[in-house]
Design an enzyme around this catalytic site. Structure first.
Site, mmCIF file in Angstrom:
data_model
loop_
_atom_site.group_PDB
_atom_site.id
_atom_site.type_symbol
_atom_site.label_atom_id
_atom_site.label_comp_id
_atom_site.label_asym_id
_atom_site.label_seq_id
_atom_site.Cartn_x
_atom_site.Cartn_y
_atom_site.Cartn_z
ATOM 1 C CB CYS A 1 -0.957 -0.031 1.193
ATOM 2 S SG CYS A 1 -0.190 -0.346 2.792
ATOM 3 N N GLY B 1 2.888 0.399 3.919
ATOM 4 C CA GLY B 1 3.031 -1.051 4.053
ATOM 5 C C GLY B 1 2.795 -1.565 5.453
ATOM 6 C CD1 TRP B 2 1.486 1.728 8.332
ATOM 7 C CD2 TRP B 2 3.604 1.870 8.993
ATOM 8 N NE1 TRP B 2 1.780 3.053 8.466
ATOM 9 C CE2 TRP B 2 3.086 3.182 8.874
ATOM 10 C CE3 TRP B 2 4.925 1.727 9.419
ATOM 11 C CZ2 TRP B 2 3.830 4.321 9.145
ATOM 12 C CZ3 TRP B 2 5.667 2.858 9.684
ATOM 13 C CH2 TRP B 2 5.130 4.140 9.547
ATOM 14 C CG ASP B 3 -2.255 1.066 8.515
ATOM 15 O OD1 ASP B 3 -2.376 0.646 9.675
ATOM 16 O OD2 ASP B 3 -1.788 2.192 8.248
ATOM 17 N NE ARG B 4 -4.132 1.253 2.189
ATOM 18 C CZ ARG B 4 -4.051 2.303 1.385
ATOM 19 N NH1 ARG B 4 -4.965 2.458 0.424
ATOM 20 N NH2 ARG B 4 -3.096 3.204 1.526
ATOM 21 N NE ARG C 1 -2.934 3.193 11.232
ATOM 22 C CZ ARG C 1 -2.017 4.130 11.049
ATOM 23 N NH1 ARG C 1 -1.960 5.175 11.878
ATOM 24 N NH2 ARG C 1 -1.156 4.056 10.056
#
Length: 579
Positions: A317, A320-323, A369
């Protein structure tokens, strides 16, 4: 660079270990360079991950103890190499850890936040990788100057910086040279990992902040440096959207992303050759709710990695650390549920591994988050209830490809124990052996060898022989449908010549002897469902005891939301009263 193999005993297991992990995850942001008490806790988590990887794989480790490779990647980056049990693994990775580390060091500046292309799953010899998107002009030049100054001007990766900036009039050419150099190293890394498919989850072509393009992506690279790769633009909502998921009482059904927002400019784009077998109307993607969109993207990824070629896959994404961990985790769990990877791990163990490695150690900012209500992490594991059916199974297509012509699955699964160990039978007939991990739920272990000729007349004789033999063993789940019977891991090979052979040279073999095909669990559709449901239930229980769901304001009727009500009652935390 030293390659590490093996690992210490696990630091906690089961629900307690997961609860400790979730508590640490929800209290502090992981960074590889952190010291003090946090480092000791992270070390225990990493030891546990290495132990779980080592159950099924031989691996090497790229050291990142002080974050020198990437500040928010694991301190011990695992390179899976081969099946740990098989003496010979036809799907063994050809990647050498020393060369990989050199390519990583040269290429890491090409991607946002230095989050380089990193292999995280090994499936049929293919590396499934993750990363951030490409760094844009702003980030690249900012970090170029920072690295050059603080390295005393000796940073090899930027040795050409002085030449690039000699003439202001050549600024445009300098930009091109810098991008050629940095992205060239990124492309070399992708090719070394045999990555062909790049799946971009960004909803924008470039990430813009304060009027500057801070990130880019392969699909809009002006010089078309990534033209030799198969690029897929599969836009998926960012973590901000998952506040709406939380505000709707953790209900994803009917939740549709607003594609008309100004910053959304990346349309869905998938080569037609990759969509023909999926029976999905991709033109309707903007009308899909969050459930359908996630399901269809996962089907696409599974179809890609299950193709006949040897090419790897990159998913990314923006950072590179959520989706990215959402889909990496769903892929890992789905393949595990099929019995295709991590075959010796129990549900609690695969859950620990994917939470710790795919999310925590790769830098998901859970603390931030949660404070914003962007609960993409919770969504991932609660979503498992939507992918339990066989339409998400990677085994499904393999089963149809690997059936022996002329035989029903019931007949293929009929194993005889007569002639066991007979050299005559092994040379004159054709062997079918099944093997699976001991103790696997819904799996079967057969050491028997069934002699199975390939010709039509020989097949008829074989059926007659099996039916009349008092020693014939019929699989207890007879009369199941084609798709519910296991045949994963079946390969077609040639038998050795023998003067006593009276049949064709073609035969089918499942298992490890003598070809050493990697182990696999024989998992039916119902087993897949139960395995994923057990993972989900374990997660919900541990999450409730540690982090907890945030209840939304009650409706006028005073009833609690659907998921929350179902959850607290399902795990026995509360009766019929409201919170």
């Amino acid at each position: 660079m030293a390659a590490a193999r093996g690992c210490p005993p696990p630091a906690g297991s089961g629900d307690r270990g997961l609860a400790e992990l979730l508590l640490e995850f929800s209290r502090a942001q992981y960074r590889a360079k952190d010291g003090g008490g946090a480092a000791a806790k992270v070390e225990r988590i990493e030891r546990r991950c290495l132990e779980l990887f080592g159950r099924d794989y031989r691996y090497s480790v790229i050291p990142n103890v002080h974050g020198e490779v990437c500040a928010h990647y694991p301190r011990h980056i695992v390179l899976l190499e081969r099946d740990a049990a098989a003496a010979r693994d036809p799907f063994e990775s050809t990647v050498q850890v020393g060369k990989l580390q050199d390519l990583i060091n040269r290429s890491k500046m090409a991607r946002c936040r230095g989050r380089f292309v990193c292999p995280v799953i090994l499936y049929k010899g293919k590396h499934i990788c993750r990363s951030a998107t490409l760094a844009g002009w702003g980030e690249l030049y900012g970090r170029t100057g920072y690295n050059y100054i603080f390295s005393g001007g000796s940073d090899d990766a930027w040795a050409d910086a002085e030449d690039i900036s000699e003439e202001d009039s050549a600024l445009r050419n300098a930009d091109s040279q810098l991008f050629d150099k940095v992205r060239g190293h990124d492309i070399k890394l992708l090719r070394y990992l045999s990555v062909r498919y790049i799946c971009d989850l960004m909803v924008e072509n470039k990430k813009v902040k304060f009027g500057l393009n801070v990130t880019s992506s392969e699909k809009v690279d002006k010089a078309q440096r990534y033209a030799d790769f198969t690029l897929l633009s599969i836009p998926y909502p960012g973590c901000e959207f998952f506040k709406e998921y939380k505000d709707r009482d953790y209900t994803a059904e009917g939740l549709i992303f607003n594609w008309k927002q100004d910053y959304v400019d990346a349309p869905l784009s998938i080569p037609a050759s990759l969509t023909q077998s999926l029976n999905i109307d991709w033109s309707e993607y903007q009308s899909w709710d969050l459930v359908q969109q996630t399901q269809n993207y996962l089907k696409l990824l599974i179809s890609i990695i299950n193709s006949d070629d040897d090419s790897g896959l990159l998913v990314h994404c923006i950072s590179g650390w959520d989706r990215t961990p959402l889909f990496i985790s769903l892929l890992r769990l789905s393949l595990w549920a099929d019995g295709l990877i991590h075959v010796s791990l129990e549900p609690s163990e695969i859950l620990y591994l994917t939470v710790a490695y795919d999310w925590f150690l790769f830098g998901h900012m859970l603390v931030d988050r949660l404070s914003k209500g962007e609960e993409i992490f919770f969504f991932c594991f609660n979503f498992l209830k939507h992918i339990t059916s066989e339409e998400f199974s990677a085994v499904k297509s393999q089963r149809r490809k690997s059936l022996s012509p002329g035989f029903t699955l019931e007949e293929i699964c009929m194993l005889k124990q007569r002639d066991r160990g007979s050299t005559t039978s092994l040379s004159s007939d054709f062997s079918l052996g099944m093997e699976s991990s001991p103790g696997a739920a819904g799996s079967f272990t057969y050491e028997a060898v069934e002699l199975m000729p390939a010709g039509a007349q020989a097949q008829a004789a074989w059926r007659k022989s099996c039916a009349s033999s008092p020693q014939a063993v019929l699989w207890s789940r007879a009369q199941q449908s084609e798709d519910r019977l296991p045949s994963a891991g079946m390969v077609e090979v040639k038998s050795s010549s023998s003067s006593s052979s009276t049949h064709s040279d073609n035969f089918l073999r499942i298992g490890s002897s003598p070809l050493e095909v990697p182990r696999s669990r024989l998992v039916s559709a119902s087993d897949r469902e139960s395995r994923l449901e057990e993972v989900r239930s374990s997660f919900l229980a541990s999450y409730s005891r540690t982090i907890g769901l945030k209840a939304v304001p009650p409706s006028p009727s005073g009833a609690i939301g659907g998921l929350l009500e179902q959850f607290v009652r399902g795990v026995g935390l509360r009766g019929s009263s409201t919170l």
